[in-house]
Design an enzyme around this catalytic site. Structure first.
Site, short mmCIF file in Angstrom:
data_model
loop_
_atom_site.label_atom_id
_atom_site.label_comp_id
_atom_site.label_asym_id
_atom_site.label_seq_id
_atom_site.Cartn_x
_atom_site.Cartn_y
_atom_site.Cartn_z
N LYS A 53 -40.19 -39.28 -36.71
CA LYS A 53 -40.38 -37.87 -37.06
C LYS A 53 -39.10 -37.06 -36.99
O LYS A 53 -38.92 -36.08 -37.72
CB LYS A 53 -41.44 -37.27 -36.12
N ALA A 64 -37.64 -39.33 -20.21
CA ALA A 64 -38.16 -39.99 -19.01
C ALA A 64 -37.07 -40.03 -17.94
O ALA A 64 -36.03 -40.66 -18.12
CB ALA A 64 -38.65 -41.39 -19.35
N GLU A 132 -41.89 -44.18 -6.10
CA GLU A 132 -42.50 -42.94 -6.58
C GLU A 132 -43.96 -42.91 -6.16
O GLU A 132 -44.49 -43.86 -5.58
CB GLU A 132 -42.37 -42.83 -8.11
N HIS A 262 -48.37 -33.19 -14.84
CA HIS A 262 -47.36 -33.50 -13.82
C HIS A 262 -47.33 -32.38 -12.79
O HIS A 262 -47.30 -31.20 -13.14
CB HIS A 262 -45.97 -33.66 -14.46
N ARG A 311 -50.63 -38.63 -8.96
CA ARG A 311 -50.29 -37.35 -9.56
C ARG A 311 -51.47 -36.39 -9.68
O ARG A 311 -51.31 -35.18 -9.52
CB ARG A 311 -49.66 -37.58 -10.94
N HIS A 372 -48.29 -33.57 -19.07
CA HIS A 372 -47.18 -34.52 -19.03
C HIS A 372 -47.44 -35.80 -19.80
O HIS A 372 -46.57 -36.29 -20.52
CB HIS A 372 -46.85 -34.86 -17.58
N ARG A 407 -52.35 -42.34 -14.91
CA ARG A 407 -51.21 -43.26 -14.99
C ARG A 407 -50.42 -43.30 -13.70
O ARG A 407 -50.05 -42.26 -13.15
CB ARG A 407 -50.29 -42.84 -16.14
N LEU A 413 -43.13 -46.44 -19.46
CA LEU A 413 -42.06 -47.15 -20.16
C LEU A 413 -42.34 -48.65 -20.17
O LEU A 413 -42.12 -49.34 -21.17
CB LEU A 413 -40.71 -46.87 -19.50
#
Length: 565
Positions: A53, A64, A132, A262, A311, A372, A407, A413
């Site tokens: 695009k 990211a 994380e 997020h 999250r 997010h 997620r 990724l």
């Protein structure tokens, strides 16, 4: 009371194709998933065409920050990574898909390194791994401290640039894919196999305007739906184009109600819109704390992992704390981590904050949840195949079942990397053995849709008030009613300034995705992961199922519930 059935158009209003191209496989999107698929296909099919695009390096991957998760430490294991992923997914992940992700992931990351991706390493030369939210081990590989996506994108784009002159691959930049081309419908009236795309090219080059690319397979890698909402960490291109196009072509979509907000996005005031700066979860992974506007740390009393809880848990806790204190933000406090460490570990975030006169090393950083990531998308099997012959989906636009209701940090990724390779290998094998052939496209029945670009702000407000961070039957019903009243043939409506062009096509996609999202959120009468209903605030074991949706031959949205896995 039974709700009125939702109906959506099966195609966009657009001019006829002024030019035609052909390829064995068409890849749409140039993030980690699209680039991986295109590079893998280049030497395995006679001709692959990549459509993006914007410029090649303009997808969501570039943004990211945190890293890519994989069990790369000898003390870690795929089994532990699997357990953490299933826990974050709130009991609705597909275990088989997660097994593929965590077992194949380490090899895919090592291949990225071999391709030239420069990940951060320690004094011993081994990859530096951090932790994380939701992870029970240090398994996040990162690059440039907090510029992992940019480095991965750079490495993959460099690989593609090196083969630009190869006649087996063509790249069309600055092109919006409008619709998926489908072959003649079957006896049931459903669209036939996908056999290419229509697209609109803007900018310089030998092709411009609306054209058609015929292909034996189409691999969607178009990213997410962030611009459905007034504030998001997603780039401006994330208007749900791939999801909407797949829905119009008859593909089944799933888990669309699970939207990840997020927890820590830079808060700059209530009137700020567009792409917002993300304060990576990795900052909390290194020890930053969340404080309310009265200076009280609140996460330890919410979850055993405190700031490193999944999250959705952190985002909902922040929203509740904001309500309790009458504030529209909380603070992230990283000051105790030290000036030298913060500047070395988070240079990109530090520079972005300094542009807003905020110093990560000395100031409290105002943050609030914002959209997010979309855990749902086009339903695929473990090879990336959708429910429509010839159509594949990889990356955020896909619903592999890996993420479930929420997620796990830095799994996105990895998912794009793992499943793009699988999809590319399957396309190549089927092209080679004649399993995928070129079909002749036909126009799908029904009236085409076009929503005026001026409706975008209204759509975003409806998404925020309906299927936003906290949802309710009343808010969702109100949003659904308002969405149904928005004219979907604006180019034919007297007095409305609208024409088939990029802004209107994007807004039409946003309208269809918001309508789909609202319907799915209304149907799931419980709270789970990224879907929180204040009128059904607890998890319901009866809803330990996946909600799938599709358009029937008449454009009516139909849903079904299926067991997990």
């Amino acid at each position: 009371m039974d709700r009125e059935p939702v109906r959506l158009a099966r195609r966009l209003a657009a001019p006829g194709a002024g030019w035609t191209a052909e390829a064995d496989a068409v890849v749409v999107g140039s993030g980690i998933a699209g680039l991986t698929a295109a590079l893998r296909l280049r030497t395995r099919v006679p001709k692959v065409l990549l459509v993006t695009k914007g410029a090649l390096a303009s997808g969501s991957t570039v943004w990211a920050q945190g890293g890519i998760a994989a069990a790369l430490d000898p003390a870690d294991s795929p089994a532990a990574h699997l357990t953490d992923t299933l826990t974050a997914g709130a009991e609705v992940c597909d275990p088989a898909a997660v097994e593929v992700l965590v077992t194949e992931g380490p090899a895919r990351v090592r291949e990225l390194v071999a391709l030239g991706a420069d990940f951060d390493t320690g004094a011993d030369g081994a990859l530096s791994l951090t932790r994380e939210g939701g992870h029970g081990a240090d398994r996040i590989a990162h690059a440039g401290g907090d510029a992992t996506g940019a480095e991965i994108s750079r490495a993959l784009v460099a690989q593609l640039d090196a083969v630009r002159e190869d006649p087996g691959i063509e790249v069309i930049e600055h092109a919006l894919v409008l619709d998926l081309l489908t072959a003649a419908p079957g006896p049931d009236g459903e669209p036939g196999p996908v056999c290419g795309v229509t697209l609109h090219v803007i900018g310089e080059g030998t092709r411009d305007g609306v054209g058609a690319v015929l292909g034996k397979a189409v691999v969607l890698a178009t990213g997410g739906i962030g611009q459905v909402y007034p504030s998001s960490t997603n780039p401006a291109q994330a208007t749900g184009d791939g999801l909407a196009a797949a829905l119009r072509a008859g593909a089944e979509v799933g888990d669309v109600e699970f939207v990840q907000f997020h927890p820590t996005v830079l808060w700059l005031g209530a009137g700020v819109k567009g792409q917002l700066a993300l304060i990576s979860e990795a900052v909390r992974g290194e020890g930053a704390m969340l404080l309310d506007t009265e200076g009280v740390r609140f996460m330890p009393e919410v979850h055993p992992l405190a700031e490193l809880a999944p999250r959705d848990v952190v985002a909902h806790a922040i929203v509740r704390r904001m309500a309790a204190t009458g504030s529209d933000h909380v603070y992230l406090d990283a000051r105790h981590l030290g000036v030298e460490f913060l500047r070395r570990r988070f240079p990109t975030i530090g520079e972005r904050l300094l542009a807003e006169s905020i110093d990560l090393t000395t100031d409290l950083v105002p943050v609030a949840p914002a959209q997010h990531y979309h855990s749902g998308g086009v339903v695929t099997d473990l090879l990336g195949r959708s429910s429509v012959e010839g159509l594949y989906a990889v990356g955020e636009v896909a619903c592999t079942g890996v993420h479930g209701a929420n997620r796990l940090a830095s799994n996105s990724l990895l998912e794009g990397l793992v499943f793009a390779r699988r999809a590319a290998d399957d396309v190549a094998a089927r092209v080679a053995d004649g399993g995928l052939v070129q079909h002749e496209p036909v126009e799908r029945a029904g009236e085409p849709a076009l929503v005026a670009a001026t409706a975008r702000t209204r759509l975003q407000r409806l998404a925020q008030r309906g299927p936003g961070v906290i949802r309710s039957a009343e808010g969702l019903a109100s949003a659904a009613t308002a969405l149904a009243r928005i004219p979907v043939r604006a180019h034919e409506q007297p007095g409305v300034v609208a024409a088939p062009q990029t802004a209107e096509w994007e807004t039409t996609n946003l309208h269809q995705v918001t309508t789909l999202l609202t319907a799915a959120a209304a149907e799931r009468t419980e709270s789970r992961g990224g879907h929180f209903r204040e009128d059904h605030p607890v998890r319901d074991p009866a809803w330990r199922e996946r909600l799938l949706a599709r358009l029937d031959a008449d454009g009516r949205l139909t849903t079904r519930r299926v067991p997990v896995g």
